[in-house]
Scaffold this motif. Structure first.
Motif, PDB file in Angstrom:
ATOM      1  N   ILE A  16       0.419   4.715  -2.159  1.00 46.99           N
ATOM      2  CA  ILE A  16       0.246   6.038  -1.565  1.00 46.99           C
ATOM      3  C   ILE A  16       1.364   6.965  -2.009  1.00 46.99           C
ATOM      4  CG2 ILE A  16       0.241   7.254   0.625  1.00 46.99           C
ATOM      5  CD1 ILE A  16      -1.048   4.506   1.647  1.00 46.99           C
ATOM      6  N   LEU A  17       2.566   6.393  -2.062  1.00 45.96           N
ATOM      7  CA  LEU A  17       3.702   7.181  -2.538  1.00 45.96           C
ATOM      8  C   LEU A  17       3.434   7.694  -3.941  1.00 45.96           C
ATOM      9  CD1 LEU A  17       6.160   7.754  -0.895  1.00 45.96           C
ATOM     10  CD2 LEU A  17       7.402   6.033  -2.207  1.00 45.96           C
ATOM     11  N   MET A  37       0.829  -1.205   0.000  1.00 46.99           N
ATOM     12  CA  MET A  37       0.000   0.000   0.000  1.00 46.99           C
ATOM     13  C   MET A  37       0.865   1.257   0.000  1.00 46.99           C
ATOM     14  SD  MET A  37      -3.273   0.502   2.373  1.00 46.99           S
ATOM     15  CE  MET A  37      -3.890  -1.142   2.194  1.00 46.99           C
ATOM     16  N   VAL A  38       2.051   1.162   0.632  1.00 52.78           N
ATOM     17  CA  VAL A  38       2.918   2.333   0.686  1.00 52.78           C
ATOM     18  C   VAL A  38       3.275   2.792  -0.718  1.00 52.78           C
ATOM     19  CG1 VAL A  38       5.012   3.233   1.666  1.00 52.78           C
ATOM     20  CG2 VAL A  38       3.840   1.352   2.775  1.00 52.78           C
ATOM     21  N   MET A  39       3.516   1.810  -1.589  1.00 55.67           N
ATOM     22  CA  MET A  39       3.854   2.164  -2.970  1.00 55.67           C
ATOM     23  C   MET A  39       2.726   2.961  -3.614  1.00 55.67           C
ATOM     24  SD  MET A  39       6.831   1.103  -3.967  1.00 55.67           S
ATOM     25  CE  MET A  39       6.735   0.831  -5.735  1.00 55.67           C
ATOM     26  N   ILE A  44       0.963  25.698  -9.905  1.00 54.33           N
ATOM     27  CA  ILE A  44       1.428  26.997  -9.370  1.00 54.33           C
ATOM     28  C   ILE A  44       2.501  27.617 -10.264  1.00 54.33           C
ATOM     29  CG2 ILE A  44       0.870  26.538  -6.969  1.00 54.33           C
ATOM     30  CD1 ILE A  44       3.752  25.721  -6.505  1.00 54.33           C
ATOM     31  N   ILE A  72       0.924  10.454  -3.848  1.00 54.51           N
ATOM     32  CA  ILE A  72       1.451  11.720  -3.322  1.00 54.51           C
ATOM     33  C   ILE A  72       2.367  12.377  -4.342  1.00 54.51           C
ATOM     34  CG2 ILE A  72       3.025  12.628  -1.580  1.00 54.51           C
ATOM     35  CD1 ILE A  72       1.680  10.811   0.420  1.00 54.51           C
ATOM     36  N   ILE A  73       3.185  11.553  -4.984  1.00 55.34           N
ATOM     37  CA  ILE A  73       4.059  12.122  -6.015  1.00 55.34           C
ATOM     38  C   ILE A  73       3.223  12.739  -7.132  1.00 55.34           C
ATOM     39  CG2 ILE A  73       5.739  11.524  -7.793  1.00 55.34           C
ATOM     40  CD1 ILE A  73       6.835   9.447  -5.764  1.00 55.34           C
ATOM     41  N   LEU A 130       0.277  13.949  -6.813  1.00 56.80           N
ATOM     42  CA  LEU A 130      -0.303  15.192  -6.284  1.00 56.80           C
ATOM     43  C   LEU A 130       0.725  16.320  -6.343  1.00 56.80           C
ATOM     44  CD1 LEU A 130      -2.699  16.467  -4.854  1.00 56.80           C
ATOM     45  CD2 LEU A 130      -1.717  15.735  -2.698  1.00 56.80           C
ATOM     46  N   ILE A 131       1.954  15.985  -5.976  1.00 58.26           N
ATOM     47  CA  ILE A 131       3.010  17.010  -6.006  1.00 58.26           C
ATOM     48  C   ILE A 131       3.179  17.542  -7.427  1.00 58.26           C
ATOM     49  CG2 ILE A 131       5.496  17.348  -5.745  1.00 58.26           C
ATOM     50  CD1 ILE A 131       5.347  15.295  -3.441  1.00 58.26           C
ATOM     51  N   LEU A 188       0.360  19.772  -8.389  1.00 58.17           N
ATOM     52  CA  LEU A 188       0.390  21.094  -7.757  1.00 58.17           C
ATOM     53  C   LEU A 188       1.490  21.959  -8.356  1.00 58.17           C
ATOM     54  CD1 LEU A 188      -0.231  20.078  -4.067  1.00 58.17           C
ATOM     55  CD2 LEU A 188      -1.708  21.440  -5.530  1.00 58.17           C
ATOM     56  N   ILE A 189       2.657  21.331  -8.625  1.00 62.82           N
ATOM     57  CA  ILE A 189       3.762  22.116  -9.185  1.00 62.82           C
ATOM     58  C   ILE A 189       3.371  22.673 -10.546  1.00 62.82           C
ATOM     59  CG2 ILE A 189       6.096  21.933 -10.122  1.00 62.82           C
ATOM     60  CD1 ILE A 189       6.752  20.107  -7.807  1.00 62.82           C
TER      61      ILE A 189
END
Lengths: 631, 106, 343, 167
Positions: free
Chosen positions: A616-617, A612-614, A631, A620-621, A623-624, A627-628
């Motif tokens: 979520i990672l 699951m960590v993979m 902006i 999140i990546i 999402l980053i 967002l980048i």
């Protein structure tokens, strides 16, 4: 009066439906009554419709329903009323009725009685549709329908695999012919844009816009359809096998009506065929070849129904000879007379088989005339009629075919005369072996022998009467002038079919008639000499030594030939495909196709590792990154 | 200018929300227990809810609050089913660690 | 100091003190009522009619040795009874005790705070009340305690649903979530129980279950679980649990009286010609009279009905009360339509 | 003044208890910390005049959802989360990803400084039950109904999943 025509096919249909859905539990006599009553009602209406045509009514079309309307393709369910169709109506319903009545007696002890009568009604319904349809499409519906009924009735005793095989054979060979018919219809439609008779042959002259090879191709493909249905070489092999069905079926479908559908179709398309000399020649030669082949095979057959079957093939060949020579009305004439006497002969043979308790081999019969007097007399009349001895029905029709051949082509004339002689010979052989001499069957069979019940013999008598007088509708000039009734049928059919160009004088005609009669009588004498006087018997199969004889007994090995040149190669081809192409080429391709997603899956499987960590990672990546970029 | 409370701007609330959200994300990344990961998800949802309410206060509209309401509804439904699944997993596997629970089928 | 704030602080203290006092004397009342119902005398040694018995009990609780199980989670073990007590006391802030006191020309409402979502506040506090029991049961590290805690929490969650739905019907009828407003609405007209008899019944039964009173006292059913979630507790921590339960009962009675039986209002109160503070004080007395009646009912039921079985309890909550509550909402809607109360 | 102090206090409480929730090994402490966080958030809602949401937040999250968590933890008797073994690589990757996420989010928030939004003179009425009810039952009726269907589905699913007979 023409409006009533839609009732004619309705009665058998209602009969079929009633017997099928409500027939359970009704007594056999009632079922038989309903079945034959339906046909009888049709017969009455047919007579009424026929009378209007007889009194000079014009050919009309009675529309029942819209059926297919697609662009320019417009087909109605509509019935055509003209001399050709009404005369067909008459003998279909008439003979059909008699055979229905006969069936009541013949099939009385069969457990499938209801089914049998229902099928017979259904068959008559489709046959009437075939004859009444105002376009090739409607006719095709009936054409396929009678094929279906024929299939069901040949395989009527479905518990015996042999019968099913025969039914399948008939069905498959008919399909080959049907394909030809469809191709012919397609050619006609794409060239003229119509499939309705009255649009195609409106002027009664040549087919509207068919020309050149289209014309020949259309005619030949239509004829291929006729070959399938009417058992012409090389598609004739199903008809003798079709004798596996009950005898009334053989009489109705495989002698009197369905097999003459090909003749009807060609006669209906007479404008087309008369415009195409090539097609006409093909029809003629195929016809005469079939006639000779059927007649020669019939010489050596020992099964009473097989003899009659090959006789039918032979007679159908003769009809096609007439068609090919342009004598359409004479072909129709022979169809009618043939329907009478061949139905009579089949029903007679049925009566014999009935009396013999199922025995069909004439080598086990003999001397039946004292046991079955009515059958004997009527069978004799039928035999004389088919042999072409005046003044019975067969004489007039066959004689005219020979006369036409004489005028057009001497070779055909000679061969046709030969067929005529052979016909007389094998029919009398059959007659003598069956009814004369002494009984050769077992003691049980002799004890069992009896005359058939009234319900069976009365149709025989009626048909015998028709066989005697049936020829009078088409007196040749030589006789006709003296009774002021020459070629009535020709005149009647004038409106529908193209008339042959005949200018034979009375003298030639008379000579031909005499020659034909002499030929028939001589053949009869030979037969008498061999089988009555010397009581020469047919050999058992394993005693035959002469190779010619063997060839004939084995029907020219045509079935074996088909087996060799068609079935075996197809089997081998499919075995080859199954063994090499299927596993290597097809499976190989499929495996290749499946390898691609498998490869992709193997690659992407690493991402889906369940950690699951993979996930979520990765989220999140993502999402980053998102967002980048924003902006 | 962007104050929604005296001396408190929208940015204060956004910062708080970011802090809670990031804590939740860290929690999910570092903990392996399905239950605690679940709770971290709830925390992240609440961080989002907080911004929504703050913006609702800023704009003076009800839509954001309705949105929060629906997020609560979905979270409740999610927890009901999620915890039932976890109970089943525990009953069969005797663990709630996502290190062990990494197959679709046993 | 702001006089309002001062007034509120004083009111807080009074309410707190009264709650505790009433709760203390409820223990005496319970014993006396049990004695009457069982044809006994009851406590009669400490003071006249045993009236000092609660004081003696309290003293005993304080003086007893404090026992904390070695394997327990000490922090949570101590936290739990406090938390339970806290939630029990928190409820009383939204209850209106009277119409209003006039002091120095200002009218002060006799309610600590009249927030506009009073009923939701009530539900919220009730819903977190379960934590005290759960934490206490779990922290004891004792299977009887844990079973009692699990039972208590599932029972309270289950009955909260029906309770909330019963309240929704009331909210539909009154059109407000504020308890002060609900009390004022019953000033002139009928008490809400006239319009919401079924809702009242459901709420009453749920209140029994929420306070873990018989016949729903399964969490502490001593025959099965020794003492339920407070098996391991002793001295004043046990006292807190027991005390909180009586406070809960007192508050439940107050809520029942306020929501369904007119609160501090009594019939013909305006026809008596009483003015201002006199009326307010009489109203408060009336309210307490209603509360005492409900407390009596609580005790009466406890000593009359046997305990339910656990599955019967769940069946009653989910299969009887919940559908009834939903039906009640439906009928309330129809009633509002018939009485023209819809927007 | 009071509200400002309240904001800072609640914010501190929220962040602190959230951190506790993530860090602590004891599941019950985790749950209790999270409940504390929720209370802090509810307090924020109160500050922002969203009383209805605050109450519902307490009822739903503290009263229902977290009770379920606690319940499950007690049922499973998880006194301590088992030691989690993690690879160094994954850990460092997680740290980097988490930090970047935080920074990026902060950067996003910073960008809002450039916006010139004038806060509406928002009425205190927005968070009232009546206004929310109107929005919910008029503008958002369909989502509301669908949420109820979702709940039904979730309920059926949960009941089915927790049947004992299932293996």
């Amino acid at each position: 009066m023409e409006k009533l025509v839609s009732l004619i096919p309705l009665f058998p249909l209602v009969g079929f439906l009633y017997i099928t859905f409500f027939g359970k539990g009704l007594s056999k006599n009632l079922i038989g009554g309903i079945g034959s009553g339906a046909i009888f009602l049709s017969f009455i209406v047919s007579i009424a419709v026929f009378t209007t045509q007889l009194h000079g009514g014009n050919p009309t079309t009675v529309k029942v329903l819209d059926w297919i309307t697609a662009g320019t393709f417009d087909i109605d369910i509509a019935f055509i009323v003209d001399p050709l169709s009404t005369i067909y109506l008459l003998f279909i319903t008439g003979v059909g009725f008699l055979i229905h009545v006969y069936s009541i007696g013949y099939m009385h002890d069969d457990e499938g009685f209801n089914r049998f009568i229902a099928y017979l009604n259904f068959f008559v319904f489709f046959m009437l549709i075939l004859v009444l349809g105002d376009s090739y499409v409607t006719m095709f519906v009936g054409w396929e329908g009678v094929g279906l009924c024929s299939f069901m009735l040949i395989g009527f005793w479905y518990k015996d695999m042999k019968n099913n095989d025969a039914a399948k054979k008939a069905f498959i060979i008919n399909r080959i012919g049907d394909l030809g018919l469809i191709i012919g219809m397609c050619i006609i439609f794409f060239q003229t844009g119509s499939l309705k008779y009255d649009e195609l042959y409106i002027s009664g002259s040549e087919a509207s816009s068919l020309q050149g090879w289209h014309l020949h191709a259309a005619a030949i493909f239509l004829f291929i359809g006729a070959m399938g249905k009417s058992a012409q070489i090389p598609l004739h092999t199903w008809l003798p096998d079709a004798m596996a069905g009950p005898t009334p079926v053989s009489a109705l479908i495989h002698a009197a009506t369905m097999v003459t559908a090909g003749i009807y179709m060609v006669a209906r398309s007479s404008d087309l065929f008369s415009a195409s000399d090539i097609a006409s020649d093909v029809v003629t030669y195929v016809g005469i070849l079939t006639a000779i082949l059927g007649a020669t095979i019939a010489l050596t057959q020992n099964d009473i129904k097989k003899v009659l079957a090959y006789s039918t093939v032979s007679q159908l060949g003769l009809m096609f000879v007439a068609l090919g020579l342009g004598a359409y009305s004479i072909a129709v004439f022979h169809v009618i007379t043939h329907a009478f006497f061949k139905a009579l002969l089949f029903l007679g043979s049925g009566s014999v088989i009935h009396g013999m308790g199922g025995e069909q081999d004439i080598r086990r019969m003999g001397g039946l005339k004292k046991y079955m007097p009515t059958t004997h007399i009527t069978f004799l009349i039928g035999t004389i009629a088919i042999a072409g001895i005046p003044p019975l029905a067969g004489f007039f029709s066959k004689d005219q075919i020979i006369a036409v051949a004489f005028e057009n082509n001497i070779l055909i004339f000679v061969l046709a005369s030969l067929v005529s002689a052979l016909t007389a010979f094998y029919m009398f052989r059959l007659y003598y072996l069956t009814f004369h001499g002494k009984f050769r069957g077992t003691h049980d069979q002799e004890h069992h022998l009896h005359e058939s019940p009234k319900v069976m013999t009365i149709p025989l008598v009626v048909l015998a009467g028709l066989s005697i007088v049936g020829g009078f509708i088409g007196f040749p000039h030589a006789v006709g002038h003296s009774v002021h009734f020459p070629h009535w049928l020709d005149h009647f059919l004038e409106k529908t079919v193209v008339m042959p160009f005949m200018e034979a004088d009375v003298a030639t005609e008379s000579i031909l008639m005499i020659v034909a009669t002499v030929i028939a009588l001589v053949s009869t004498y030979f037969a008498y000499n061999m089988y009555k006087k010397n009581e020469e018997l047919a050999l058992e199969d394993d005693e035959i030594e002469s190779s010619t004889h063997l060839t004939l007994v084995n029907k020219y090995y045509i079935d074996e030939l088909y087996d060799k040149i068609i079935r075996k190669p197809v089997d081998q081809l499919s075995a080859f495909i199954g063994k090499f192409i299927e596993p290597n080429v097809v499976d190989g391709l499929v495996k290749q196709v499946s390898a691609i997603p498998q490869g992709i899956g193997a690659a992407t499987k690493l991402v889906q590792n369940g950690k699951m960590v993979m996930y979520i990672l990765a989220m999140i990546i993502g999402l980053i990154v998102l967002l980048i970029t924003l902006i | 200018m962007m104050e929604i409370l005296p001396n408190v701007t929208i940015n204060h609330y956004l910062m708080l929300s970011v802090a809670l959200f990031t804590i939740g994300a860290f929690g999910i990344l570092f903990r392996r227990n399905a239950i605690i990961m679940f709770m971290c998800v709830e925390l992240m949802l609440n961080a989002v809810n907080l911004t929504l309410v703050a913006f609702s206060k800023l704009w003076g509209g009800t839509d954001a609050q309705v949105f929060v309401f629906f997020i609560m509804v979905v979270a409740a439904a999610e927890v009901a089913v999620g915890l039932a699944i976890l109970m089943m997993l525990y009953r069969n596997m005797h663990t709630t660690s996502t290190d062990v629970l990494d197959k679709l089928k046993w | 100091m702001d006089p309002i704030l001062l007034y509120k602080i004083i009111l807080c203290v009074i309410v707190f003190a009264v709650s505790l006092g009433i709760a203390a004397y409820m223990t005496w009342g319970e014993r006396k009522i049990a004695a009457v119902l069982q044809d006994r005398v009851g406590p009669d040694r400490a003071g006249p009619f045993g009236l000092f018995q609660p004081l003696a009990d309290g003293l005993k609780m304080f003086m007893k040795e404090e026992m904390i199980p070695g394997a327990s989670n000490k922090f949570l073990f101590i936290l739990a009874p406090g938390f339970f007590m806290l939630t029990a006391c928190m409820t009383s802030v939204v209850i209106p005790w009277g119409s209003g006191l006039e002091i120095n020309g200002t009218v002060y409402p006799m309610q600590i705070t009249d927030i506009n979502i009073g009923l939701l506040y009530l539900l919220g506090v009730v819903s977190i009340g379960v934590y005290g029991i759960m934490i206490g049961g779990w922290a004891s590290n004792n299977k009887y305690s844990l079973m009692g805690a699990l039972r208590a929490s599932s029972q309270m969650i289950s009955y909260e649903v029906a309770m909330g739905l019963a309240l929704i019907a009331l909210v539909m009828w009154t059109g407000t979530l504020s308890l002060g407003e609900i009390a004022r609405q019953q000033d002139a007209g009928w008490a809400n129980v006239v319009y919401q008899p079924l809702g009242f019944l459901i709420f009453l039964i749920c209140a029994f279950a929420e306070t873990n009173r018989a016949p729903f006292d399964l969490p502490e059913s001593e025959s099965e679980l020794v003492g339920g979630y407070h098996t391991e507790y002793s001295s004043m921590k046990l006292g807190f649990f027991l005390f909180a339960e009586y406070i809960n009962m007192f508050i439940s009675s107050a809520v029942l009286a306020t929501l369904y039986w007119g609160g501090y209002n009594f019939p013909f109160q305006h026809e008596l010609g009483l003015e201002g503070n006199t009326l307010a004080i009489i109203q408060t007395v009336v309210l307490f009279a209603k509360i005492l009646i409900f407390i009596f009912i609580f005790m009466w039921v406890r000593w009359t009905l046997p305990r339910f079985r656990y599955d019967q309890l769940m069946n009653l909550g989910w299969k009887v009360l919940l559908p009834l509550a939903i039906a009640n909402i439906f009928f309330t809607g129809i009633g509002m339509y018939l009485f023209g109360k819809l927007g | 003044m009071l509200t400002e102090y309240a904001f800072w206090f609640l914010s501190f409480l929220a962040v602190f208890s959230a951190l506790t929730m993530v860090v602590t090994k004891n599941p019950v402490y985790s749950v209790l910390s999270l409940i504390l966080t929720f209370f802090a958030i509810a307090g924020h809602y109160f500050l922002m005049n969203a009383q209805f949401l605050a109450a519902v937040h307490i009822i739903v999250y503290a009263g229902a959802i977290m009770v379920l968590f606690l319940y499950v933890i007690m049922m499973l008797n998880l006194n301590k989360f088992e030691d989690e073994k993690k690879s160094l690589f994954m850990n460092s990757l997680s740290v980097i990803a988490g930090c970047i996420l935080g920074f990026v989010l902060l950067a996003v928030v910073k960008r809002t400084d450039e916006l010139t939004i004038v806060a509406k003179a928002s009425s205190a009425e927005v968070g009232l039950v009546e206004n929310l009810g109107n929005a919910l039952y008029k503008d958002y009726l369909l989502p509301f109904e669908m949420a109820s269907v979702l709940f039904l589905a979730a309920m059926v699913g949960a009941v089915y999943l927790s049947k004992k007979e299932m293996v």
